[in-house]
Design an enzyme around this catalytic site. Structure first.
Site, PDB file in Angstrom:
ATOM      1  N   LYS A 131      44.815  43.869  37.382  1.00  0.00           N
ATOM      2  CA  LYS A 131      45.061  42.603  37.965  1.00  0.00           C
ATOM      3  C   LYS A 131      46.393  42.403  38.040  1.00  0.00           C
ATOM      4  O   LYS A 131      47.261  42.293  39.160  1.00  0.00           O
ATOM      5  CB  LYS A 131      44.277  41.717  38.026  1.00  0.00           C
ATOM      6  CG  LYS A 131      42.529  42.326  38.306  1.00  0.00           C
ATOM      7  CD  LYS A 131      41.733  40.854  38.181  1.00  0.00           C
ATOM      8  CE  LYS A 131      41.678  40.005  36.518  1.00  0.00           C
ATOM      9  NZ  LYS A 131      41.409  40.810  35.906  1.00  0.00           N
ATOM     10  N   HIS A 151      47.428  39.183  31.853  1.00  0.00           N
ATOM     11  CA  HIS A 151      47.107  39.841  32.333  1.00  0.00           C
ATOM     12  C   HIS A 151      48.715  40.404  32.218  1.00  0.00           C
ATOM     13  O   HIS A 151      49.680  40.216  32.256  1.00  0.00           O
ATOM     14  CB  HIS A 151      47.821  39.590  34.473  1.00  0.00           C
ATOM     15  CG  HIS A 151      46.553  38.652  34.249  1.00  0.00           C
ATOM     16  ND1 HIS A 151      45.760  38.208  35.524  1.00  0.00           N
ATOM     17  CD2 HIS A 151      45.019  38.903  34.050  1.00  0.00           C
ATOM     18  CE1 HIS A 151      44.629  37.684  35.674  1.00  0.00           C
ATOM     19  NE2 HIS A 151      44.161  38.163  34.697  1.00  0.00           N
ATOM     20  N   GLN A 192      39.846  37.095  35.502  1.00  0.00           N
ATOM     21  CA  GLN A 192      38.897  38.204  34.412  1.00  0.00           C
ATOM     22  C   GLN A 192      37.986  38.720  35.904  1.00  0.00           C
ATOM     23  O   GLN A 192      38.787  39.338  36.507  1.00  0.00           O
ATOM     24  CB  GLN A 192      37.396  36.942  34.668  1.00  0.00           C
ATOM     25  CG  GLN A 192      37.569  35.621  33.413  1.00  0.00           C
ATOM     26  CD  GLN A 192      38.548  34.593  33.110  1.00  0.00           C
ATOM     27  OE1 GLN A 192      38.732  34.021  34.245  1.00  0.00           O
ATOM     28  NE2 GLN A 192      39.985  34.630  32.738  1.00  0.00           N
TER      29      GLN A 192
HETATM   30  P1  GDP Z   1      44.183  42.995  33.839  1.00  0.00           P
HETATM   31  O1  GDP Z   1      43.710  41.402  32.839  1.00  0.00           O
HETATM   32  O2  GDP Z   1      43.292  42.899  35.009  1.00  0.00           O
HETATM   33  O3  GDP Z   1      44.877  41.990  34.473  1.00  0.00           O
HETATM   34  O4  GDP Z   1      44.340  43.827  33.031  1.00  0.00           O
HETATM   35  P2  GDP Z   1      44.974  44.115  31.653  1.00  0.00           P
HETATM   36  O5  GDP Z   1      46.572  43.884  31.449  1.00  0.00           O
HETATM   37  O6  GDP Z   1      44.273  43.592  30.629  1.00  0.00           O
HETATM   38  O7  GDP Z   1      44.381  45.107  30.814  1.00  0.00           O
HETATM   39  C1  GDP Z   1      45.014  46.376  32.081  1.00  0.00           C
HETATM   40  C2  GDP Z   1      45.923  47.193  31.463  1.00  0.00           C
HETATM   41  O8  GDP Z   1      46.060  48.214  31.917  1.00  0.00           O
HETATM   42  C3  GDP Z   1      46.831  46.682  30.824  1.00  0.00           C
HETATM   43  O9  GDP Z   1      47.675  47.291  29.743  1.00  0.00           O
HETATM   44  C4  GDP Z   1      48.079  47.748  31.532  1.00  0.00           C
HETATM   45  O10 GDP Z   1      49.233  47.657  31.560  1.00  0.00           O
HETATM   46  C5  GDP Z   1      47.435  48.674  32.189  1.00  0.00           C
HETATM   47  N1  GDP Z   1      47.523  49.401  33.164  1.00  0.00           N
HETATM   48  C6  GDP Z   1      47.150  49.222  34.720  1.00  0.00           C
HETATM   49  N2  GDP Z   1      46.840  49.919  35.346  1.00  0.00           N
HETATM   50  C7  GDP Z   1      47.352  51.177  34.442  1.00  0.00           C
HETATM   51  C8  GDP Z   1      46.799  52.609  35.467  1.00  0.00           C
HETATM   52  O11 GDP Z   1      47.319  52.801  36.587  1.00  0.00           O
HETATM   53  N3  GDP Z   1      47.423  53.799  34.372  1.00  0.00           N
HETATM   54  C9  GDP Z   1      47.560  53.167  32.574  1.00  0.00           C
HETATM   55  N4  GDP Z   1      48.337  53.780  32.274  1.00  0.00           N
HETATM   56  N5  GDP Z   1      47.888  51.721  32.638  1.00  0.00           N
HETATM   57  C10 GDP Z   1      47.321  50.218  34.094  1.00  0.00           C
HETATM   58  P1  IMO Z   2      41.511  39.101  33.156  1.00  0.00           P
HETATM   59  O1  IMO Z   2      42.260  38.367  33.374  1.00  0.00           O
HETATM   60  C1  IMO Z   2      38.680  40.435  30.226  1.00  0.00           C
HETATM   61  C2  IMO Z   2      35.559  37.160  28.256  1.00  0.00           C
HETATM   62  C3  IMO Z   2      35.268  37.199  27.099  1.00  0.00           C
HETATM   63  C4  IMO Z   2      33.977  36.774  26.705  1.00  0.00           C
HETATM   64  C5  IMO Z   2      33.877  36.367  28.282  1.00  0.00           C
HETATM   65  C6  IMO Z   2      33.556  33.987  27.758  1.00  0.00           C
HETATM   66  O2  IMO Z   2      42.369  39.339  31.673  1.00  0.00           O
HETATM   67  O3  IMO Z   2      40.847  39.600  33.310  1.00  0.00           O
HETATM   68  P2  IMO Z   2      35.522  32.561  28.309  1.00  0.00           P
HETATM   69  O4  IMO Z   2      37.032  32.642  26.217  1.00  0.00           O
HETATM   70  O5  IMO Z   2      36.082  32.977  28.779  1.00  0.00           O
HETATM   71  O6  IMO Z   2      35.102  31.329  27.452  1.00  0.00           O
HETATM   72  O7  IMO Z   2      34.756  34.367  27.219  1.00  0.00           O
HETATM   73  O8  IMO Z   2      34.601  36.703  28.783  1.00  0.00           O
HETATM   74  N1  IMO Z   2      36.696  37.091  29.160  1.00  0.00           N
HETATM   75  C7  IMO Z   2      37.686  38.226  29.548  1.00  0.00           C
HETATM   76  N2  IMO Z   2      37.127  39.630  29.527  1.00  0.00           N
HETATM   77  N3  IMO Z   2      38.921  39.963  31.306  1.00  0.00           N
HETATM   78  C8  IMO Z   2      39.770  38.858  30.786  1.00  0.00           C
HETATM   79  O9  IMO Z   2      40.677  38.444  31.971  1.00  0.00           O
HETATM   80  C9  IMO Z   2      38.583  37.574  29.770  1.00  0.00           C
HETATM   81  N4  IMO Z   2      38.630  36.136  30.348  1.00  0.00           N
HETATM   82  C10 IMO Z   2      37.230  36.147  29.498  1.00  0.00           C
HETATM   83  O10 IMO Z   2      35.725  38.148  26.698  1.00  0.00           O
HETATM   84  O11 IMO Z   2      33.139  38.278  27.105  1.00  0.00           O
HETATM   85 MG    MG Z   3      43.600  41.010  30.916  1.00  0.00          MG
END
Ligand code: GDP
Ligand code: IMO
Ligand code: MG
Length: 422
Positions: free
Chosen positions: A16, A41, A223
Site C-alpha cells: 500500500k 508502509h 492493514q
Molecule cells: P504495506 O504495509 O502494504 O505498505 O506493505 P509493506 O511495506 O509492509 O510491505 C510491502 C513490501 O513489498 C515492501 O518491502 C515494499 O518495498 C515491497 N514492494 C512493494 N511493491 C513491490 C514490487 O512490486 N516488487 C517488489 N520486489 N517489492 C515491492
Molecule cells: P500494514 O498497514 C500486516 C496483524 C498482526 C496480527 C494482527 C493483530 O503494514 O499492512 P495488532 O497489533 O493490530 O493488534 O495485530 O494484525 N497486523 C498486520 N499485519 N500488516 C499490517 O499493517 C498489520 N497490522 C497488524 O500481525 O496478526
Molecule cells: Mg506493512
C-alpha cells in the site's frame, strides 16, 4: 484525481505504501483513518528507504498535506520519534501534517496489556504487533479512552491519566505484571504533547474545506481486508475497520464524497501473525525468504506466504467495492515454472466459491487450484504493460477476472519507476 480510498485486499503488507506514494503525485491531501503504528508502509525514494507507521506516506512528496484522522489510535511517543526521524532525513512535517484532536491515544498500559493478553492466550495468541492497538480501541469503545485533545490540555491530561493508570495498574497486578509509574508516564507524554501541539487540528473541518475547494483526497488504508474487525478472520484480526467504510468514519469525510476504491494485492499471498491462511505453502515461503523478501516492516517477523487466493480477493472486492486493482510484487514470481491460483475451496465434499465466515470451516478448507505457466524472465526492469512476457500478462488478467475488478496498476519492484498503469 478523484477522491480515492486505497485498501489492502489481503492480510496487510500488500504494498500500500508504495502505491500511495505513486498516487500521491495527483492528490492534494493524504489521510490515514484507522489503525496505528502497527502499520509499516515501505516507500523507496531513489535509494532511500522509508518505513512509515503513523504518518501518511504522502509526506514524502513536498507540498502535499497529510492528515492523521480521528479513527487512528496514536502513540504520541512513537509519533514524535517518527516525525523526528523524517526530519533527520530532510522531510519536514511541520505545517503540512495535521493530527486530529479526537484521535485516541495509545498509552503504556495498552502496550503492556497487549503483551500480557498474548501471553495468557498461549497457543491461541493472535500474534499482535504488541503496539497496544487492541487495548486502545477497547478503551475507545468502552468510553474510557484519552484523546489528543486531552493530551494538549495539561491539567485535564494529568487528572485523566492519573485515574486511568490507577485502574490499569490494578489490572496489570492481576496479570502479575509490574505497575506503571504515573510520574514517569506523565512526564514523557506531557513532553510529547508539547511537541505535538502545533500539529493538532480539527481535521474534519480541514477535510471538509478541502472537499469544497475541489481538492483530491487519497485515503491510505492500513492493514488489510482480512484483518478487519468485522470482515476479517476474527479473532485473528486487528481492532479497526480496515475496509473502505472505515475511511469515512475514521476521517469525517461523508460517503458521497468518495469516487473510487483501489484495492492493493500481491501477486501471491502473505500474512504475518496467527490465524488461517488457506493457501499457505512452504515452497513459495522458502523461495521468497531466500530472496530476502517478506520480512515484516514493523516487527521484522518472517511473513507466512502462499499462492494467490482469488476466493479471498473476490470477497475483498465485494466488501470494499473495489473499482481498480493494483497488483504488486509480480517480480516475486519471476523464477517459477508453474504458478498456482486458488479458485475455490473444498470442505467435506462441498465446494465454496465464497469466503466462509466460520473460522473452523475456513481452517478445514482445502484450496482448489488452477495452474498457470510461469514466465521465467526477470520483470523488474520492464516499464510497460505490453513489454511484460505474455505468460505474465495472462496470469495478471486471470487475477483480474477472478477477483472481479479492473486491473489498473502493475508493480514489478519497490521503486516509483517500477510501476505500470493500464
Ligand atoms: P504495506 O504495509 O502494504 O505498505 O506493505 P509493506 O511495506 O509492509 O510491505 C510491502 C513490501 O513489498 C515492501 O518491502 C515494499 O518495498 C515491497 N514492494 C512493494 N511493491 C513491490 C514490487 O512490486 N516488487 C517488489 N520486489 N517489492 C515491492
Ligand atoms: P500494514 O498497514 C500486516 C496483524 C498482526 C496480527 C494482527 C493483530 O503494514 O499492512 P495488532 O497489533 O493490530 O493488534 O495485530 O494484525 N497486523 C498486520 N499485519 N500488516 C499490517 O499493517 C498489520 N497490522 C497488524 O500481525 O496478526
Ligand atoms: Mg506493512
Amino acid at each position: 484525481m478523484a477522491n480515492t480510498i486505497l485498501v489492502g485486499a489481503q492480510w496487510g503488507d500488500e504494498g500500500k505504501g508504495k502505491i500511495i506514494d505513486v498516487l500521491t503525485e495527483e492528490a492534494d491531501v493524504i489521510v490515514r483513518s484507522q489503525g496505528g503504528n502497527n502499520a509499516g508502509h515501505t516507500v523507496f525514494v531513489g535509494k532511500q528507504k522509508y518505513v512509515l507507521h503513523l504518518v501518511p506516506s504522502g509526506i514524502l512528496h513536498r507540498g502535499k498535506r497529510c492528515v492523521i484522522g480521528n479513527g487512528v489510535v496514536v502513540d504520541p511517543i512513537s509519533l514524535v520519534e517518527e516525525i523526528e526521524g523524517l526530519r533527520k532525513l530532510g522531510v519536514k512535517a511541520r505545517g503540512r501534517l495535521f493530527l486530529s484532536e479526537t484521535a485516541h491515544l495509545v498509552l503504556p498500559y495498552h502496550r503492556e496489556l497487549d503483551a500480557q493478553r498474548e501471553v495468557l492466550k498461549g497457543r491461541q495468541k493472535i500474534g499482535t504487533t504488541k503496539r497496544g492497538i487492541g487495548p486502545a480501541y477497547g478503551d475507545k469503545a468502552a468510553r474510557v479512552g484519552l484523546r489528543v485533545i486531552d493530551l494538549v490540555q495539561p491539567q485535564r491530561f494529568e487528572d485523566k491519566l492519573r485515574q486511568r493508570i490507577k485502574e490499569n495498574n490494578g489490572v496489570l497486578k492481576a496479570f502479575g505484571a509490574k505497575p506503571l509509574s504515573f510520574a514517569r508516564v506523565h512526564a514523557a507524554y506531557r513532553a510529547a504533547g508539547d511537541y505535538l501541539k502545533p500539529f493538532v487540528s480539527n481535521t474534519v473541518t480541514l477535510l471538509h474545506q478541502a472537499c469544497l475547494r475541489g481538492e483530491s483526497i487519497l485515503f491510505e488504508g492500513a492493514q488489510g481486508t482480512f484483518l478487519d474487525i468485522d470482515h476479517g478472520t476474527y479473532p485473528y484480526v486487528t481492532s479497526s475497520n480496515t475496509t473502505a467504510g472505515g475511511a469515512c468514519t475514521g476521517s469525517g469525510v461523508p460517503p458521497h464524497r468518495i469516487d473510487r476504491v483501489v484495492g492493493v494485492m500481491k501477486a501471491y499471498t502473505t500474512r504475518v501473525g496467527e490465524g488461517p491462511l488457506p493457501t499457505e505453502n512452504a515452497e513459495i515461503a522458502d523461495m521468497l525468504h531466500a530472496m530476502g523478501r517478506e520480512f515484516g516492516a514493523t516487527t521484522g517477523r518472517p511473513r507466512r506466504c502462499g499462492w494467490f487466493d482469488s476466493v479471498a480477493t473476490r470477497h475483498a472486492a465485494m466488501v470494499n467495492g473495489i473499482d481498480d486493482l493494483a497488483v504488486t510484487n509480480i517480480d516475486g514470481l519471476d523464477a517459477l515454472e508453474t504458478i498456482k491460483v486458488c479458485i475455490g475451496y473444498r470442505l467435506g465434499g462441498k465446494r465454496y466459491d465464497y469466503f466462509p465466515s466460520d473460522l473452523e470451516a475456513l481452517s478445514g478448507c482445502v484450496p482448489i487450484y488452477a495452474e498457470f505457466p510461469g514466465w521465467r524472465t526477470p520483470t523488474s526492469t520492464i516499464k510497460s504493460w505490453k513489454k511484460l512476457p505474455a505468460a505474465c500478462r495472462a496470469y495478471l488478467k486471470a487475477l483480474e477476472d477472478l477477483t472481479g475488478a479492473r486491473l489498473a496498476i502493475a508493480s514489478v519492484g519497490p521503486a516509483r519507476d517500477q510501476t505500470m498503469f493500464l
